[in-house]
Write a protein that holds these residues in place. Structure first.
Motif, PDB file in Angstrom:
ATOM      1  N   GLY A  29    -104.270  55.718 -28.755  1.00  0.00           N
ATOM      2  CA  GLY A  29    -105.335  55.250 -29.637  1.00  0.00           C
ATOM      3  C   GLY A  29    -106.124  56.370 -30.280  1.00  0.00           C
ATOM      4  N   GLU A  30    -106.533  57.358 -29.507  1.00  0.00           N
ATOM      5  CA  GLU A  30    -107.358  58.439 -30.036  1.00  0.00           C
ATOM      6  C   GLU A  30    -106.561  59.423 -30.884  1.00  0.00           C
ATOM      7  N   ARG A  31    -105.238  59.271 -30.897  1.00  0.00           N
ATOM      8  CA  ARG A  31    -104.401  60.182 -31.691  1.00  0.00           C
ATOM      9  C   ARG A  31    -104.054  59.618 -33.064  1.00  0.00           C
ATOM     10  N   LEU A  32    -104.382  58.340 -33.287  1.00  0.00           N
ATOM     11  CA  LEU A  32    -104.005  57.683 -34.539  1.00  0.00           C
ATOM     12  C   LEU A  32    -105.150  57.727 -35.549  1.00  0.00           C
ATOM     13  N   ASP A  34    -107.861  67.915 -31.371  1.00  0.00           N
ATOM     14  CA  ASP A  34    -108.376  67.564 -32.695  1.00  0.00           C
ATOM     15  C   ASP A  34    -107.282  67.111 -33.660  1.00  0.00           C
ATOM     16  N   GLU A  35    -106.049  67.012 -33.195  1.00  0.00           N
ATOM     17  CA  GLU A  35    -104.947  66.610 -34.068  1.00  0.00           C
ATOM     18  C   GLU A  35    -104.748  65.094 -34.020  1.00  0.00           C
ATOM     19  N   THR A  36    -104.699  64.484 -35.188  1.00  0.00           N
ATOM     20  CA  THR A  36    -104.420  63.059 -35.297  1.00  0.00           C
ATOM     21  C   THR A  36    -103.304  62.836 -36.315  1.00  0.00           C
ATOM     22  N   TYR A  37    -102.706  61.638 -36.257  1.00  0.00           N
ATOM     23  CA  TYR A  37    -101.505  61.378 -37.046  1.00  0.00           C
ATOM     24  C   TYR A  37    -101.569  59.989 -37.678  1.00  0.00           C
ATOM     25  N   ASP A  38    -100.825  59.858 -38.763  1.00  0.00           N
ATOM     26  CA  ASP A  38    -100.689  58.562 -39.438  1.00  0.00           C
ATOM     27  C   ASP A  38     -99.537  57.749 -38.866  1.00  0.00           C
ATOM     28  N   LEU A  39     -98.609  58.427 -38.212  1.00  0.00           N
ATOM     29  CA  LEU A  39     -97.450  57.760 -37.617  1.00  0.00           C
ATOM     30  C   LEU A  39     -97.075  58.485 -36.333  1.00  0.00           C
ATOM     31  N   ILE A  40     -96.896  57.714 -35.260  1.00  0.00           N
ATOM     32  CA  ILE A  40     -96.411  58.252 -33.991  1.00  0.00           C
ATOM     33  C   ILE A  40     -95.240  57.388 -33.534  1.00  0.00           C
ATOM     34  N   VAL A  41     -94.142  58.015 -33.175  1.00  0.00           N
ATOM     35  CA  VAL A  41     -92.973  57.288 -32.673  1.00  0.00           C
ATOM     36  C   VAL A  41     -92.497  57.930 -31.383  1.00  0.00           C
ATOM     37  N   SER A  42     -91.928  57.108 -30.505  1.00  0.00           N
ATOM     38  CA  SER A  42     -91.391  57.664 -29.272  1.00  0.00           C
ATOM     39  C   SER A  42     -90.363  56.724 -28.663  1.00  0.00           C
TER      40      SER A  42
END
Length: 505
Positions: A270-273, A229-237
């Motif tokens: 996709g589902e995390r953003l 259920d956790e989503t983010y506005d920014l993901i980097v890797s």
């Protein structure tokens, strides 16, 4: 996971000692600017190539800064008495930042590299000994859990990232914590994950020593530590993207077959953003016989996401294997062992019909558009970092073009982007050029070939007239049917907008 051969790490639970160390480093000008002034540009640049001899020569004196550089950056033991007036030695010995070495000398247990933040912050990146600058080729220690410091890839990703205020940011595979550190400037909450618990410990040290907010540190591979259920506005890797046989080095080898790790990372994002959120990755991808590499990457993009994928470099399989064998210092190993590892790499590629490997950037943006935009291109030419604003502007233009059909483009007005120049190419003395090139001097530094109408159109875009009126005036000047010109020019206008040569007024 074995960390055999790696030094014990300083305590991450002594904020008082870490704060005192930070104050001492700043007080001695152990900063990025102080380092550049002390070492000079050539020795400073050599450090980024993992070459320390010029810096050792530049720190033969006995100033507090020279002692700290030798101690924390060049891995040289220093007499305890010579740093006791600069550092809280007893506290650093007790908390594990320093260890006793030889006759009344002390040595650092980790590397500490000064790093200048984008807003002028004085930050410090902690890493394993010998890993402060560049790859692991010079450390003489191939332990599985080694944690590297700042390299070119780390800084490339930091420069690519869109920097707008966000509620939640996620750094996957945090390593020494540089991406989490950057995110701490503009994210209310930062989560950092890594499969290597040593990396999480070092990230905590990097954030604390830099005076940044603490991150939520979680152990696990890719999205495993993230709740559904956790989503983010920014993901980097900056993941362990190297396509290699086996998983010998945690910092480099993802342990999945081929480029599956990068593919999985992108597809699961996709589902995390959150809506409008960005994800930025560095990645490698295979060029497979009988398959277009662009199609391969398009298949990675998750539903509901716009994507901009840029291939920056391509290496054949022999170049690629040699690069990463040298990065790990294998070229200095027993020749038979080196040959066996080289053979294993080529066997792996041959079995999968891989002829080359591409390297580049992948940016995703979550969108509600019915038809997401996917741009896959090759651009090996120099660019101007940081590119975060250029990346954000690219997706703004995607939105604009998606909302404007050709008729709407002709009704709109545009301005020429800053620092665009025109070049005419042709034989000396010829009355007319063979072709005209528009070139950007900022951002991606693109160049695009246009016809005389396109060049004339861009040159008069100042926001005062609609595109259609400009084309009507050009048609009158060149003696062309204005209706025909209006019909054939929107595609060129669309390209100039898409690539950032002209901007909506």
């Amino acid at each position: 996971m074995s960390n055999t051969g790696l030094s014990p790490l300083p305590s991450a639970d002594r904020p008082d000692v870490t704060a005192r160390l930070r104050d001492a480093l700043l007080g001695a000008s152990f900063t990025a600017d102080g380092l550049l002034e002390l070492l000079g540009a050539p020795a400073y640049a050599a450090l980024s190539r993992s070459e320390t001899v010029p810096a050792l020569r530049a720190t033969r004196g006995d100033t507090p800064l020279e002692r700290l550089v030798r101690l924390f950056l060049l891995q040289q033991p220093v007499p305890r008495a010579r740093v006791a007036d600069v550092l809280p030695v007893d506290a650093l010995l007790e908390s594990g930042w320093l260890a006793r070495a030889g006759d009344d000398q002390v040595a650092a247990t980790v590397d500490v590299r000064p790093y200048g933040g984008p807003g002028g912050e004085d930050w410090f990146i902690v890493s394993d000994l010998g890993c402060a600058v560049g790859g692991a080729g010079g450390i003489g220690n191939h332990a599985e859990g080694v944690v590297l410091g700042v390299g070119g890839a780390s800084m490339t990703l930091a420069g690519l990232t869109v920097r707008t205020p966000v509620s939640a940011a996620l750094d996957l595979g945090t390593g020494s914590g540089i991406q989490a550190l950057h995110a701490s400037r503009h994210a209310t909450r930062v989560t950092a994950t890594d499969v290597n618990p040593r990396a999480l410990h070092i990230t905590a040290l990097t954030l604390a020593l830099s005076g940044a907010q603490a991150a939520d540190l979680r152990e696990g591979s890719l999205y495993e530590p993230v709740r559904e259920d956790e989503t983010y506005d920014l993901i980097v890797s900056n993941p362990p993207f190297v396509i290699s046989p086996g998983a010998r080095l945690t910092y480099r080898d993802g342990g999945m077959s081929g480029d599956d790790l990068c593919r999985s990372l992108v597809q699961e994002t996709g589902e995390r953003l959150n809506e409008g959120g960005f994800a930025h990755f560095l990645a490698n991808w295979q060029h497979v016989e009988g398959e277009e590499w662009t199609d391969r990457l398009r298949s990675w993009v998750p539903r509901g996401c716009d994507a901009w994928i840029v291939q920056r470099e391509v290496q054949d399989v022999t170049q690629y294997a040699e690069l990463w064998l040298r990065d790990a210092g294998d070229h200095r190993a027993d020749p038979a062992e080196y040959q066996a590892r080289y053979d294993a790499w080529l066997d792996e590629f041959e079995a999968r019909k891989v002829k080359a490997v591409g390297f580049g950037w992948i940016t995703l943006r979550r969108t509600a558009a019915a038809e997401p935009s996917i741009t896959v291109e090759e651009w090996p030419h120099p660019v101007e970092q940081p590119l975060g604003e250029t990346v954000r502007a690219h997706f703004d233009r995607v939105d604009y073009l998606r909302a404007h059909d050709d008729a709407a483009l002709l009704e709109a007005s545009f301005t020429l982007a800053g620092e665009v120049v025109q070049e005419q190419v042709g034989l000396p003395g010829a009355e007319d050029p063979e072709h005209v090139v528009l070139r950007q001097n900022r951002g991606m530094r693109r160049a695009t070939r246009v016809d005389t109408v396109g060049a004339g159109f861009a040159g008069v875009c100042d926001g005062t007239m609609s595109a259609g009126r400009i084309l009507d005036a050009i048609a009158q000047l060149v003696g062309e049917d204005p209706v025909a010109l209006r019909d054939r020019t929107p595609a060129q206008i669309r390209l100039l907008v898409e690539q950032g040569f002209i901007e909506p007024a």
